[in-house]
Design a protein around this motif. Structure first.
Motif, PDB file in Angstrom:
ATOM      1  N   GLN A  13       0.749  -1.065   0.023  1.00 45.07           N
ATOM      2  CA  GLN A  13       0.003  -0.139  -0.108  1.00 45.07           C
ATOM      3  C   GLN A  13       0.944   1.386   0.024  1.00 45.07           C
ATOM      4  O   GLN A  13       0.634   2.344  -0.900  1.00 45.07           O
ATOM      5  CB  GLN A  13      -0.858  -0.024   1.238  1.00 45.07           C
ATOM      6  CG  GLN A  13      -1.890   1.100   1.209  1.00 45.07           C
ATOM      7  CD  GLN A  13      -3.244   0.860   0.258  1.00 45.07           C
ATOM      8  OE1 GLN A  13      -3.560  -0.223   0.092  1.00 45.07           O
ATOM      9  NE2 GLN A  13      -3.654   1.955  -0.217  1.00 45.07           N
ATOM     10  N   THR A  14       1.822   1.298   1.022  1.00 43.21           N
ATOM     11  CA  THR A  14       2.524   2.505   0.963  1.00 43.21           C
ATOM     12  C   THR A  14       3.436   2.909  -0.147  1.00 43.21           C
ATOM     13  O   THR A  14       3.812   3.874  -0.334  1.00 43.21           O
ATOM     14  CB  THR A  14       3.395   2.512   2.322  1.00 43.21           C
ATOM     15  OG1 THR A  14       4.444   1.337   2.292  1.00 43.21           O
ATOM     16  CG2 THR A  14       2.544   2.323   3.414  1.00 43.21           C
ATOM     17  N   ARG A  15       3.925   1.772  -1.103  1.00 39.82           N
ATOM     18  CA  ARG A  15       4.745   1.861  -2.227  1.00 39.82           C
ATOM     19  C   ARG A  15       3.735   2.184  -3.573  1.00 39.82           C
ATOM     20  O   ARG A  15       4.697   2.284  -4.514  1.00 39.82           O
ATOM     21  CB  ARG A  15       5.522   0.798  -2.141  1.00 39.82           C
ATOM     22  CG  ARG A  15       6.509   0.754  -1.137  1.00 39.82           C
ATOM     23  CD  ARG A  15       7.612  -0.295  -1.557  1.00 39.82           C
ATOM     24  NE  ARG A  15       7.293  -1.764  -1.305  1.00 39.82           N
ATOM     25  CZ  ARG A  15       7.034  -2.493  -0.026  1.00 39.82           C
ATOM     26  NH1 ARG A  15       7.112  -1.739   0.998  1.00 39.82           N
ATOM     27  NH2 ARG A  15       6.742  -3.655  -0.339  1.00 39.82           N
ATOM     28  N   LEU A  16       2.576   2.168  -3.357  1.00 40.73           N
ATOM     29  CA  LEU A  16       1.749   2.391  -4.775  1.00 40.73           C
ATOM     30  C   LEU A  16       1.647   3.897  -5.357  1.00 40.73           C
ATOM     31  O   LEU A  16       1.783   4.825  -4.461  1.00 40.73           O
ATOM     32  CB  LEU A  16       0.223   1.924  -4.507  1.00 40.73           C
ATOM     33  CG  LEU A  16       0.136   0.255  -4.078  1.00 40.73           C
ATOM     34  CD1 LEU A  16      -1.418   0.181  -3.634  1.00 40.73           C
ATOM     35  CD2 LEU A  16       0.583  -0.554  -5.087  1.00 40.73           C
ATOM     36  N   THR A  17       1.540   4.077  -6.454  1.00 43.09           N
ATOM     37  CA  THR A  17       1.541   5.392  -7.095  1.00 43.09           C
ATOM     38  C   THR A  17      -0.019   5.892  -6.887  1.00 43.09           C
ATOM     39  O   THR A  17      -0.935   4.937  -6.511  1.00 43.09           O
ATOM     40  CB  THR A  17       1.788   5.193  -8.596  1.00 43.09           C
ATOM     41  OG1 THR A  17       0.950   4.415  -9.246  1.00 43.09           O
ATOM     42  CG2 THR A  17       3.114   4.841  -8.979  1.00 43.09           C
ATOM     43  N   SER A 118      -4.164  -4.682   7.341  1.00 35.04           N
ATOM     44  CA  SER A 118      -2.944  -4.221   7.768  1.00 35.04           C
ATOM     45  C   SER A 118      -3.189  -2.782   8.482  1.00 35.04           C
ATOM     46  O   SER A 118      -2.337  -2.387   9.271  1.00 35.04           O
ATOM     47  CB  SER A 118      -1.920  -3.770   6.765  1.00 35.04           C
ATOM     48  OG  SER A 118      -2.535  -3.225   5.440  1.00 35.04           O
ATOM     49  N   TYR A 119      -4.361  -2.249   8.147  1.00 36.39           N
ATOM     50  CA  TYR A 119      -4.758  -0.972   8.773  1.00 36.39           C
ATOM     51  C   TYR A 119      -5.173  -1.426  10.047  1.00 36.39           C
ATOM     52  O   TYR A 119      -4.770  -0.502  11.033  1.00 36.39           O
ATOM     53  CB  TYR A 119      -6.006  -0.616   7.963  1.00 36.39           C
ATOM     54  CG  TYR A 119      -5.612   0.134   6.570  1.00 36.39           C
ATOM     55  CD1 TYR A 119      -4.938   1.194   6.265  1.00 36.39           C
ATOM     56  CD2 TYR A 119      -6.194  -0.560   5.294  1.00 36.39           C
ATOM     57  CE1 TYR A 119      -4.630   1.441   5.044  1.00 36.39           C
ATOM     58  CE2 TYR A 119      -6.191  -0.407   4.099  1.00 36.39           C
ATOM     59  CZ  TYR A 119      -5.142   0.766   3.791  1.00 36.39           C
ATOM     60  OH  TYR A 119      -5.165   1.030   2.648  1.00 36.39           O
ATOM     61  N   GLU A 123      -3.217   0.402  13.342  1.00 37.34           N
ATOM     62  CA  GLU A 123      -3.982   1.021  14.385  1.00 37.34           C
ATOM     63  C   GLU A 123      -3.702   0.562  15.663  1.00 37.34           C
ATOM     64  O   GLU A 123      -3.548   1.290  16.738  1.00 37.34           O
ATOM     65  CB  GLU A 123      -5.469   1.214  14.004  1.00 37.34           C
ATOM     66  CG  GLU A 123      -6.435   2.011  15.079  1.00 37.34           C
ATOM     67  CD  GLU A 123      -5.855   3.433  15.210  1.00 37.34           C
ATOM     68  OE1 GLU A 123      -6.233   3.893  15.966  1.00 37.34           O
ATOM     69  OE2 GLU A 123      -5.334   3.964  14.047  1.00 37.34           O
ATOM     70  N   ALA A 124      -3.618  -0.877  15.954  1.00 36.72           N
ATOM     71  CA  ALA A 124      -3.670  -1.501  17.107  1.00 36.72           C
ATOM     72  C   ALA A 124      -2.024  -1.228  17.714  1.00 36.72           C
ATOM     73  O   ALA A 124      -1.912  -0.862  18.924  1.00 36.72           O
ATOM     74  CB  ALA A 124      -3.695  -2.919  16.946  1.00 36.72           C
ATOM     75  N   THR A 125      -1.275  -1.208  16.649  1.00 33.90           N
ATOM     76  CA  THR A 125       0.419  -0.769  17.056  1.00 33.90           C
ATOM     77  C   THR A 125       0.356   0.642  17.531  1.00 33.90           C
ATOM     78  O   THR A 125       0.929   1.037  18.573  1.00 33.90           O
ATOM     79  CB  THR A 125       1.158  -1.149  15.795  1.00 33.90           C
ATOM     80  OG1 THR A 125       1.179  -2.523  15.510  1.00 33.90           O
ATOM     81  CG2 THR A 125       2.681  -0.779  16.375  1.00 33.90           C
ATOM     82  N   PHE A 224     -17.622  -2.219  20.695  1.00 30.94           N
ATOM     83  CA  PHE A 224     -17.024  -1.362  21.666  1.00 30.94           C
ATOM     84  C   PHE A 224     -15.637  -1.695  21.824  1.00 30.94           C
ATOM     85  O   PHE A 224     -15.002  -1.046  22.518  1.00 30.94           O
ATOM     86  CB  PHE A 224     -17.303  -2.446  23.198  1.00 30.94           C
ATOM     87  CG  PHE A 224     -17.174  -3.795  23.035  1.00 30.94           C
ATOM     88  CD1 PHE A 224     -15.586  -4.359  23.150  1.00 30.94           C
ATOM     89  CD2 PHE A 224     -17.845  -4.952  22.890  1.00 30.94           C
ATOM     90  CE1 PHE A 224     -15.293  -5.696  23.143  1.00 30.94           C
ATOM     91  CE2 PHE A 224     -17.333  -6.159  22.797  1.00 30.94           C
ATOM     92  CZ  PHE A 224     -16.128  -6.656  22.992  1.00 30.94           C
ATOM     93  N   SER A 225     -14.968  -1.804  20.701  1.00 35.71           N
ATOM     94  CA  SER A 225     -13.614  -2.167  20.409  1.00 35.71           C
ATOM     95  C   SER A 225     -13.137  -0.797  19.625  1.00 35.71           C
ATOM     96  O   SER A 225     -13.903  -0.507  18.530  1.00 35.71           O
ATOM     97  CB  SER A 225     -13.022  -3.209  19.928  1.00 35.71           C
ATOM     98  OG  SER A 225     -13.538  -4.432  20.737  1.00 35.71           O
ATOM     99  N   ASN A 226     -11.933  -0.366  19.955  1.00 37.21           N
ATOM    100  CA  ASN A 226     -11.591   0.501  19.146  1.00 37.21           C
ATOM    101  C   ASN A 226     -10.652  -0.017  17.687  1.00 37.21           C
ATOM    102  O   ASN A 226     -10.849   0.384  16.737  1.00 37.21           O
ATOM    103  CB  ASN A 226     -10.249   1.139  19.673  1.00 37.21           C
ATOM    104  CG  ASN A 226     -10.715   2.232  20.762  1.00 37.21           C
ATOM    105  OD1 ASN A 226     -10.838   1.568  21.783  1.00 37.21           O
ATOM    106  ND2 ASN A 226     -10.914   3.901  20.461  1.00 37.21           N
ATOM    107  N   VAL A 227     -10.185  -1.326  18.023  1.00 41.74           N
ATOM    108  CA  VAL A 227      -9.630  -2.313  16.871  1.00 41.74           C
ATOM    109  C   VAL A 227     -10.184  -3.659  17.284  1.00 41.74           C
ATOM    110  O   VAL A 227      -9.784  -4.191  18.537  1.00 41.74           O
ATOM    111  CB  VAL A 227      -8.221  -2.145  16.786  1.00 41.74           C
ATOM    112  CG1 VAL A 227      -7.723  -3.062  15.675  1.00 41.74           C
ATOM    113  CG2 VAL A 227      -7.729  -0.819  16.495  1.00 41.74           C
ATOM    114  N   VAL A 228     -10.402  -4.196  16.240  1.00 43.30           N
ATOM    115  CA  VAL A 228     -10.946  -5.839  16.497  1.00 43.30           C
ATOM    116  C   VAL A 228      -9.855  -6.545  15.416  1.00 43.30           C
ATOM    117  O   VAL A 228      -9.722  -6.392  14.295  1.00 43.30           O
ATOM    118  CB  VAL A 228     -12.183  -6.243  15.950  1.00 43.30           C
ATOM    119  CG1 VAL A 228     -12.614  -7.740  16.273  1.00 43.30           C
ATOM    120  CG2 VAL A 228     -13.315  -5.524  17.004  1.00 43.30           C
TER     121      VAL A 228
END
Length: 282
Positions: A13-17, A118-119, A123-125, A224-228
């Protein structure tokens, strides 16, 4: 679902144009589009040229669009409806039980990480990195997994705790939590009534909640979770499997160390110095 394609998109994702990101967005919004549309149609939907689409698929490591379509069809044909319990009429001998066990565990692991966003991992990290303290909580068999989570992250940073509820005394631990603390909830079926009260208290205390749970509970946990981080945990019904949830915990630890290398290094040096001073290792 073209899960291997989705996984590759997340990884690149981060390396795509900018043009490639438009194509990626179209596919991420409709995973089945690979089997229902041609490469030209997908390019048109993304508002980019056919040449950009061809470069996009090569960037992901495919020879051409047809290779992706064949992969998607193969995954669809192999994919079975999700089951919490796998039923088998086969007689259980030692050899068969070992092979069946391995096959089922590998299937759980493969499906969990192919479908992992991966998002969500990022986010969890971020939550764990920003949290003043991290608290691990599990019920029943997952209580031991919570202890393992604490042991993993205690090697990476300070301020890592375990909510024990010894003697049903949840209040002693909960009295120490604070805003922006992270609660890592490890929850598989069956879930005790106390879990709802603890979650409500955590949200009132403005804790950030990361839930590792079985795949079938993902939508409820999202409320109830920020990330699952959902895990496939199908079993033969005799004993619950924790292989996937343990692997997911380790992945979280690796992701945290990757984002905070200096913190992890300093923590390791501190622990090593204490062990040497105490002279507890041969």
């Amino acid at each position: 679902m073209a899960s291997r394609l989705i996984l590759r998109i997340h990884e690149k994702q981060t390396r795509l144009t900018s043009a490639e990101k438009k194509i990626a967005q179209v596919i991420l919004e409709n995973h089945d589009i690979i089997e229902t549309h041609t490469a030209t149609e997908i390019a048109n939907l993304a508002g980019v040229s056919k040449a950009s689409a061809a470069r996009f698929f090569r960037t992901l490591g495919y020879a051409d669009f047809e290779e992706i379509r064949l992969q998607a069809r193969e995954e669809r044909n192999q994919k079975q409806p999700y089951r919490q319990t796998v039923v088998t009429d086969s007689p259980t001998s030692l050899g068969r039980s070992i092979g069946d066990h391995l096959e089922l565990e590998l299937r759980n692991l493969t499906r969990s990480f192919e479908e992992l966003s991966s998002y969500n991992l990022i986010e969890a990290t971020n939550i764990l990195s920003a949290a003043p303290s991290i608290w691990f909580l599990g019920f029943g068999a997952e209580d031991g997994i919570a202890r393992t989570g604490r042991a993993i992250f205690s090697q990476l940073r300070h301020g890592v705790h375990y909510i024990s509820g010894i003697g049903e005394d949840w209040s002693s631990d909960l009295a120490m939590v604070g805003p922006r603390d992270a609660l890592v909830l490890l929850s598989l079926d069956a879930r005790p009534k106390i879990m709802r009260s603890i979650i409500n208290y955590a949200r009132t205390s403005r804790m950030q909640i990361i839930t590792l749970t079985d795949h079938s509970y993902e939508q409820q946990a999202a409320r109830f979770s920020n990330v699952v981080l959902p895990c496939h945990v199908a079993s033969y019904g005799l004993l619950p499997t924790h292989a996937t949830i343990l692997s997911m915990l380790r992945l979280l630890g690796i992701a945290f160390a990757g984002k905070n290398p200096e913190t992890a290094k300093q923590r390791a040096e501190t622990l090593e110095a204490i062990i040497e001073e105490l002279d507890i290792m041969e």
